[in-house]
Design a protein around this motif. Structure first.
Motif, PDB file in Angstrom:
ATOM      1  N   SER A 335       0.851  -1.193   0.000  1.00 29.09           N
ATOM      2  CA  SER A 335       0.000   0.000   0.000  1.00 29.09           C
ATOM      3  C   SER A 335       0.883   1.238   0.000  1.00 29.09           C
ATOM      4  O   SER A 335       1.813   1.335   0.805  1.00 29.09           O
ATOM      5  CB  SER A 335      -0.917   0.018   1.231  1.00 29.09           C
ATOM      6  OG  SER A 335      -1.855  -1.040   1.192  1.00 29.09           O
ATOM      7  N   TYR A 336       0.579   2.178  -0.884  1.00 32.11           N
ATOM      8  CA  TYR A 336       1.297   3.443  -0.959  1.00 32.11           C
ATOM      9  C   TYR A 336       0.329   4.583  -0.667  1.00 32.11           C
ATOM     10  O   TYR A 336      -0.847   4.537  -1.064  1.00 32.11           O
ATOM     11  CB  TYR A 336       1.898   3.659  -2.344  1.00 32.11           C
ATOM     12  CG  TYR A 336       3.011   2.705  -2.719  1.00 32.11           C
ATOM     13  CD1 TYR A 336       4.088   2.497  -1.866  1.00 32.11           C
ATOM     14  CD2 TYR A 336       3.003   2.041  -3.944  1.00 32.11           C
ATOM     15  CE1 TYR A 336       5.122   1.632  -2.216  1.00 32.11           C
ATOM     16  CE2 TYR A 336       4.035   1.173  -4.305  1.00 32.11           C
ATOM     17  CZ  TYR A 336       5.087   0.973  -3.437  1.00 32.11           C
ATOM     18  OH  TYR A 336       6.099   0.112  -3.774  1.00 32.11           O
ATOM     19  N   THR A 337       0.839   5.618   0.004  1.00 35.94           N
ATOM     20  CA  THR A 337       0.104   6.864   0.204  1.00 35.94           C
ATOM     21  C   THR A 337       0.949   7.989  -0.377  1.00 35.94           C
ATOM     22  O   THR A 337       1.744   8.607   0.347  1.00 35.94           O
ATOM     23  CB  THR A 337      -0.196   7.112   1.687  1.00 35.94           C
ATOM     24  OG1 THR A 337      -0.815   5.960   2.254  1.00 35.94           O
ATOM     25  CG2 THR A 337      -1.133   8.309   1.855  1.00 35.94           C
ATOM     26  N   PRO A 338       0.853   8.249  -1.686  1.00 34.16           N
ATOM     27  CA  PRO A 338       1.697   9.272  -2.308  1.00 34.16           C
ATOM     28  C   PRO A 338       1.548  10.625  -1.627  1.00 34.16           C
ATOM     29  O   PRO A 338       0.447  11.082  -1.338  1.00 34.16           O
ATOM     30  CB  PRO A 338       1.178   9.318  -3.752  1.00 34.16           C
ATOM     31  CG  PRO A 338       0.619   7.950  -3.992  1.00 34.16           C
ATOM     32  CD  PRO A 338       0.002   7.554  -2.680  1.00 34.16           C
ATOM     33  N   TRP A 343       7.263   9.137   1.193  1.00 37.80           N
ATOM     34  CA  TRP A 343       7.123   9.382  -0.244  1.00 37.80           C
ATOM     35  C   TRP A 343       7.828  10.696  -0.623  1.00 37.80           C
ATOM     36  O   TRP A 343       7.666  11.708   0.042  1.00 37.80           O
ATOM     37  CB  TRP A 343       5.650   9.460  -0.605  1.00 37.80           C
ATOM     38  CG  TRP A 343       5.400   9.551  -2.093  1.00 37.80           C
ATOM     39  CD1 TRP A 343       5.451  10.661  -2.857  1.00 37.80           C
ATOM     40  CD2 TRP A 343       5.079   8.474  -2.954  1.00 37.80           C
ATOM     41  NE1 TRP A 343       5.172  10.353  -4.168  1.00 37.80           N
ATOM     42  CE2 TRP A 343       4.936   9.006  -4.261  1.00 37.80           C
ATOM     43  CE3 TRP A 343       4.885   7.103  -2.774  1.00 37.80           C
ATOM     44  CZ2 TRP A 343       4.610   8.233  -5.357  1.00 37.80           C
ATOM     45  CZ3 TRP A 343       4.556   6.331  -3.873  1.00 37.80           C
ATOM     46  CH2 TRP A 343       4.426   6.890  -5.136  1.00 37.80           C
ATOM     47  N   ILE A 368      -3.254   2.073  -3.742  1.00 39.90           N
ATOM     48  CA  ILE A 368      -2.909   3.487  -3.616  1.00 39.90           C
ATOM     49  C   ILE A 368      -3.994   4.159  -2.781  1.00 39.90           C
ATOM     50  O   ILE A 368      -5.167   4.168  -3.168  1.00 39.90           O
ATOM     51  CB  ILE A 368      -2.798   4.163  -4.989  1.00 39.90           C
ATOM     52  CG1 ILE A 368      -1.744   3.449  -5.845  1.00 39.90           C
ATOM     53  CG2 ILE A 368      -2.438   5.633  -4.838  1.00 39.90           C
ATOM     54  CD1 ILE A 368      -1.665   3.970  -7.261  1.00 39.90           C
ATOM     55  N   GLN A 370      -6.037   7.158  -0.754  1.00 39.70           N
ATOM     56  CA  GLN A 370      -6.412   8.567  -0.709  1.00 39.70           C
ATOM     57  C   GLN A 370      -7.164   8.806   0.599  1.00 39.70           C
ATOM     58  O   GLN A 370      -8.397   8.823   0.615  1.00 39.70           O
ATOM     59  CB  GLN A 370      -7.298   8.945  -1.900  1.00 39.70           C
ATOM     60  CG  GLN A 370      -6.634   8.835  -3.254  1.00 39.70           C
ATOM     61  CD  GLN A 370      -7.505   9.417  -4.355  1.00 39.70           C
ATOM     62  OE1 GLN A 370      -7.260  10.490  -4.879  1.00 39.70           O
ATOM     63  NE2 GLN A 370      -8.561   8.691  -4.708  1.00 39.70           N
ATOM     64  N   ASN A 376      -9.888   4.570  -2.889  1.00 35.40           N
ATOM     65  CA  ASN A 376      -8.570   4.015  -3.134  1.00 35.40           C
ATOM     66  C   ASN A 376      -8.468   3.419  -4.535  1.00 35.40           C
ATOM     67  O   ASN A 376      -9.477   3.065  -5.156  1.00 35.40           O
ATOM     68  CB  ASN A 376      -8.248   2.948  -2.095  1.00 35.40           C
ATOM     69  CG  ASN A 376      -8.300   3.497  -0.685  1.00 35.40           C
ATOM     70  OD1 ASN A 376      -8.048   4.685  -0.459  1.00 35.40           O
ATOM     71  ND2 ASN A 376      -8.641   2.653   0.273  1.00 35.40           N
ATOM     72  N   LEU A 454       4.921   5.230 -10.409  1.00 29.97           N
ATOM     73  CA  LEU A 454       3.956   6.183  -9.868  1.00 29.97           C
ATOM     74  C   LEU A 454       4.661   7.514  -9.652  1.00 29.97           C
ATOM     75  O   LEU A 454       5.762   7.547  -9.085  1.00 29.97           O
ATOM     76  CB  LEU A 454       3.381   5.693  -8.536  1.00 29.97           C
ATOM     77  CG  LEU A 454       2.745   4.304  -8.501  1.00 29.97           C
ATOM     78  CD1 LEU A 454       2.304   3.977  -7.086  1.00 29.97           C
ATOM     79  CD2 LEU A 454       1.589   4.199  -9.461  1.00 29.97           C
TER      80      LEU A 454
END
Length: 579
Positions: A335-338, A343, A368, A370, A376, A454
């Protein structure tokens, strides 16, 4: 009138249904069945009706009966599922004491939507989800015989179509085992003798003394009553999953299932369709539909879109959004949270197919987040091979999906990306001007992998409320101006509350904050212990308004633990359980 005084309501209902069956055969008017008063607890469950693009809210009682609540429409269900207020199978309903049950239609006569009551600790949701979607689970197939019609498939063929056998290589059991790489396995319910009928090879025939014209709602409840009479346990207690195969004429459309529940219902021969089986049992696992564009079933990269009549094809699994929810591949998911945490500007990774999960060292699923808007994105590589060789769309491409943060909601396919293609998400995480680009740098089809990058482009100002760092053992250098709260988890918690958050604030509450039932825009407007929630309102133009309400963990609406344990024991067939 003598029978009405001395017979139980159940016996009286059976007599009226037998009379109804006789008169329907002679073309005479059907006698009405007098309504009764509901005297049982109600668990809120959502019935998802395949091919009708419609949901119904049902009251499930401890005895295994399902009653429709017609005062609730699709919009109410969707709004409450999106907000997290309604999670099928996890909340009770506050039903007025004198609520009447219309036996002819199996509906509850109510003038307004019921009040939803939380009873589950949000921190336990992950444990329950994993226990439902992993391990060995039993399945019982029920072949229903009505007074004037019968299912066209015999018990032997029904058993083969679900569990496999001679010349049946693609079925519910084989596909779930393959798609999960052995994480979820379905087994036949063991043989069991009833009073007048027996379970053999995972199948039982149940006969009801009523015609198909009474409708599926009445037939389903009568079948459930008969199962409890025959085997001494409710439907929820007899197997992990129960499939009702109804005769032709009893059910319009393909079928339906109880979301986050046990029961699924099929229209005659569609009980043997492997894609229909996986679709409906997928609803039991709390999966929503897979849509594309304006079509709720339009995504054909998984079985939660449209289904097919064939009992052997197509070989398909679930899309990336559903697979991430099922949590079969957590060890190779990320899981990424840009824009938050570590980040910086961009991130590249190798993405493999879930088909190659046992051998690859790369990620197979990417989420990803939000957190500001709780919508998401999910990325997967859709390899068309082996047990996913029959996938209908976006073969051997990188596919992007979006889904609300609460499980049970529908996912939507937003992009199919070949090598060199890009998908751009505007106003990422609710920040005007920010964009997130998803670039497919290369695809190696023989290896079943893709290189993906990304990149977050910041144009607008940073978020006004960045996430608070986890608590440390030493005091922070400076006190925060308001209570510290952790960022709401996208997959856990109710009403936006993180179950791992700290209950004690690090600073006094803001004296200007708003309390219970006061209008709000965001949770920041509410006092500590409250969250901004969307509720029904007659005074607003769209029928809804935002107010501050107590978070689920501290809610006064929770049922006593003694009542919860009684309800769960009764649902599993323990008739001796008392309040």
């Amino acid at each position: 009138m003598k029978c009405i005084r001395v017979c139980s309501p159940k016996v009286f209902l059976s007599i009226l249904l037998m009379l109804q069956s006789f008169r329907l055969g002679r073309g005479q008017e059907v006698p009405s069945i007098p309504p009764t008063t509901l005297d049982e607890t109600c668990l809120a469950v959502v019935k998802d009706i395949f091919s009708e693009d419609r949901k119904e809210l049902l009251c499930q009682t401890p005895s295994g009966m399902f009653y429709i609540i017609p005062s609730v429409n699709n919009r109410w269900i969707d709004e409450n599922m999106l907000s997290g207020e309604l999670i099928s199978g996890e909340v009770f309903m506050d039903i007025p004491f004198d609520t009447r049950v219309e036996r002819e239609t199996q509906t509850l006569v109510m003038t307004e939507p019921p009040k939803l009551l939380y009873y589950q600790n949000p921190s336990r949701r992950l444990h329950r989800q994993l226990s439902r979607t992993t391990g060995d689970k039993t399945v019982l197939v029920v072949r229903v015989s009505a007074s004037n019609s019968d299912v066209s498939i015999d018990e032997r063929d029904l058993s083969k179509s679900v569990f496999g056998g001679s010349n049946d290589f693609v079925n519910l059991k084989s596909q779930f085992t393959a798609c999960s790489h052995g994480k979820l396995n379905f087994q036949k319910r063991t043989d069991m003798n009833g009073l007048t009928t027996n379970i053999r090879d995972g199948v039982v025939t149940i006969r009801v003394n009523m015609p198909v014209q009474v409708g599926s709602n009445t037939i389903v409840n009568e079948v459930s009553r008969t199962i409890e009479e025959e085997f001494g346990t409710t439907v929820d207690g007899i197997a992990s999953h129960v499939m009702y195969c109804l005769p032709e004429g009893a059910l319009s459309g393909v079928g339906y299932a109880i979301m986050n529940g046990v029961l699924s219902v099929y229209n005659n021969e569609l009980c043997t369709s492997v894609s229909t089986q996986m679709h409906e049992v997928g609803h039991n696992l709390n999966l929503g539909h897979s849509g594309m564009g304006s079509d709720e079933y339009g995504d054909q990269t998984g079985v939660m879109g449209y289904s097919y009549k064939s009992s052997e094809t197509p070989k398909m699994c679930f899309n990336a959004a559903k697979l991430f929810q099922l949590r079969w591949f957590d060890d190779k998911s990320v899981s990424y949270t840009p824009g938050q945490n570590s980040w910086v500007f961009n991130r590249s990774f190798t993405l493999a197919s879930v088909v190659d999960y046992p051998t690859t060292r790369s990620f197979v699923l990417v989420e990803i987040l939000q957190p500001n808007i709780r919508l998401n994105y999910y990325i997967g590589f859709n390899a068309a091979k082996e047990f996913n060789s029959g996938v209908k769309q976006a073969m051997n491409q990188v596919v992007v999906y979006e889904k609300p943060w609460i499980d049970g909601n529908d996912s939507w396919r937003v992009a199919d990306l070949s090598q060199g293609h890009r998908h751009t998400i505007s106003n990422f995480n609710g920040v005007a001007g920010d964009t997130l680009t998803i670039d497919v740098l290369s695809i190696n089809q023989s290896a079943g992998e893709a290189q993906v990058r990304l990149e977050l482009n910041r144009v607008g100002p940073p978020p006004t409320r960045p996430p608070t760092k986890p608590p440390t053992r030493m005091p922070t250098p400076r006190p925060t101006p308001r209570p510290t709260r952790t960022t709401p988890s996208p997959t856990r918690g109710v009403g936006g509350r993180n179950p791992n958050s700290i209950d004690k604030p690090t600073a006094p509450a803001n004296p200007s904050c708003k309390r219970s039932m006061e209008a709000c825009e965001t949770t920041d407007d509410c006092c500590f212990g409250y969250s901004c929630r969307r509720i029904s309102s007659d005074s607003s133009s769209d029928g809804f308004t935002n107010v501050c309400r107590t978070v689920a963990k501290n809610s006064k609406d929770k049922l006593p633990r003694t009542q919860l344990y009684w309800w769960k024991r009764r649902l599993r067939g323990d008739a001796s359980a008392e309040m």
